[in-house]
Each structure stands twice: as C-alpha cells, then as structure tokens.
Design an enzyme around this catalytic site. Structure first.
Site, short mmCIF file in Angstrom:
data_model
loop_
_atom_site.label_atom_id
_atom_site.label_comp_id
_atom_site.label_asym_id
_atom_site.label_seq_id
_atom_site.Cartn_x
_atom_site.Cartn_y
_atom_site.Cartn_z
N GLY A 26 0.82 -1.22 0.00
CA GLY A 26 0.00 0.00 0.00
C GLY A 26 0.85 1.25 0.00
O GLY A 26 2.08 1.19 0.05
N ALA A 83 -3.15 -0.14 7.04
CA ALA A 83 -4.51 -0.64 7.34
C ALA A 83 -5.51 0.36 6.76
O ALA A 83 -5.19 1.52 6.55
CB ALA A 83 -4.71 -0.78 8.84
N GLY A 95 -6.97 -4.77 3.12
CA GLY A 95 -7.29 -5.36 1.82
C GLY A 95 -7.77 -4.37 0.79
O GLY A 95 -8.09 -4.75 -0.33
N GLU A 103 -1.09 -10.74 3.12
CA GLU A 103 -0.85 -9.92 4.32
C GLU A 103 -1.23 -10.69 5.58
O GLU A 103 -0.53 -10.64 6.60
CB GLU A 103 -1.65 -8.62 4.24
C1 5RP Z 1 -3.49 -3.64 1.08
C2 5RP Z 1 -3.78 -3.12 2.42
C3 5RP Z 1 -3.23 -1.78 2.78
O1 5RP Z 1 -2.41 -1.92 3.88
C4 5RP Z 1 -4.36 -0.87 3.08
O2 5RP Z 1 -5.23 -0.85 1.96
C5 5RP Z 1 -3.87 0.55 3.38
O3 5RP Z 1 -3.35 1.11 2.21
P1 5RP Z 1 -2.79 2.57 2.17
O4 5RP Z 1 -1.57 2.60 3.04
O5 5RP Z 1 -2.46 2.79 0.71
O6 5RP Z 1 -3.85 3.51 2.63
O7 5RP Z 1 -4.42 -3.73 3.24
O8 5RP Z 1 -4.14 -4.85 0.86
#
Ligand code: 5RP
Length: 224
Positions: A26, A83, A95, A103
């Site tokens: 992410g 997250a 996710g 993960e």
């Molecule tokens: C990927 C995830 C990421 O950790 C979650 O979507 C947070 O992403 P970001 O840091 O871009 O806000 O679970 O599957």
C-alpha cells in the site's frame, strides 16, 4: 512531511540488525520499504524481507532489500503494514489494496505486527470502509447473491480498465458495504465458514503496535 511518509519512516526505526521483516502493501507501507532501503545503503543494515504482494516485491528489490519467500524463513520477526480502518479496540480492516490474503499469512507467522496509518484511518467501530472478501472465481456470482440477500451491498472489484480485479493468487475480491460491523468476530467466523471464500479483510486480535501519523508527529501505541 506527509503523514503516511512520517509513519513509514518511524516504523522503519523498529527494524534491527539481522531481522526477518514482513513488508506490507500500500501507499503507507511504500514509505517504510523506501526507508528500509535507505537504512541498508546508509547504515549497512542487514535484513531479509518477506513481501506481501508482487508490487511490494518489485519496490523492495528496487531499493536493495534482499528478499526470501515466506516458506524459506523459520519465522518473521516483525511485519510492518498499513490498514484501511482501525477501531477503538484495535481491530482492523485491510485489503483495500487487494493484498489481504498474503498480508494475513505473513502477519500470522510474525512475532510482532506493526500497523502504520494516518489519523484518518482511526474509527470508533469498523465498517465505514468496504470490507474486502477474497473469493475463488468459480461460484463468485453465488457469493455475490448471498451477500446481497444479507443486505451487505456487495461489489465485485474491478481494475482501472474495468476488468474484474485479480489478486496475486488469481482470485476475485468482493467488497461489502457494511456501514457498521457490530460484531467483527462473529462476522469473521461466518465468512471463514463460507465455501469459496479464501480470506476476508477483518484482521482481528493481531496487531501489537499501531503507529499513527498526526500533524504534530507520530504516536506509537503498544496495544498488546
Ligand atoms: C493492502 C492493504 C493496505 O495496507 C491498506 O489498503 C492501506 O493502504 P494505504 O496505506 O495505501 O492507505 O491492506 O491490501
């Protein structure tokens, strides 16, 4: 400094010489990977990374983090990941980036799990963020109907070209609009029991430390 970068760099400070490190996926985890790459170059830090997605593998390799497959390591010392939502009792939805299965596997073989988020991810109760459910393609339409009947307003995730999104394992993702999840454990158990569901984005009782980015600096909360 951008809040995501702030917590990504802060989390990289928790990594010690010789550690096996689970590398999340992410836009927040991106900065942690970048920061670890810098520590390797500038301090000569020696670590091994275990990644949670093909995207993170590419990035980690590009910044010089040596990688091993999850099955090549005995265990993972610490996993650092983003997250989508963290509740007041430190349960999480993950996710949004589609990497929930890897993960969750990497987190479950980790001695310590650190989540890095900006303050916008903190909520009282989970559910405003759509809950991702990874499903096998065969029968996914039946699961969509089942979720629809339950009132969970499911959407089959698509990519930027409008094609059905496929995870690194070739599965589909159904996002559920729950609004508020009153009993995450009960919902998680129900989803776990559905044939065709590979994994869901409820990450329950698994985080040890949460690093939250606020305008005036990062806050490290040890939660278990
Ligand atoms: C990927 C995830 C990421 O950790 C979650 O979507 C947070 O992403 P970001 O840091 O871009 O806000 O679970 O599957």
């Amino acid at each position: 400094m951008e809040l995501k970068k702030m917590v990504g760099y802060k989390a990289a400070e928790f990594v010690e010489e010789g550690m096996v490190v689970g590398l999340g996926t992410g836009s927040t985890a991106y900065y942690m990977v970048e920061a670890l790459g810098k520590r390797i170059k500038e301090e000569g830090l020696t670590i091994t990374g275990v990644t949670t997605s093909s995207r993170t593998s590419e990035h980690a390799q590009s910044v010089g983090i040596p990688l091993k497959d999850i099955d090549e390591v005995e265990k993972i010392d610490v996993t650092i990941d983003g997250a989508d939502e963290i509740s007041a009792d430190y349960q999480g939805i993950k996710g949004g980036g589609g990497a929930l299965l890897f993960e969750k596997i990497v987190a479950s073989y980790s001695d310590k799990v650190i989540w890095i988020v900006d303050e916008s991810k903190l909520v009282d109760k989970l559910g405003a963020f759509p809950l991702p459910v990874e499903v096998v393609s065969f029968g996914s339409g039946q699961l969509l109907r089942l979720f629809e009947k339950k009132g969970y307003r499911p959407t089959l995730r698509t990519d930027e070209d409008g094609q059905t999104y496929q995870t690194d394992s070739g599965n589909y993702i159904i996002d559920l609009e729950m609004n508020e999840i009153t009993n995450p454990h009960q919902l998680g158990e129900w989803l776990d029991g559905l044939t065709g569901v590979v994994e869901h984005g409820l990450f329950l009782d698994c985080v040890h430390t949460v690093i939250v980015g606020y305008e005036d600096g990062p806050e490290v909360k040890d939660v278990r």
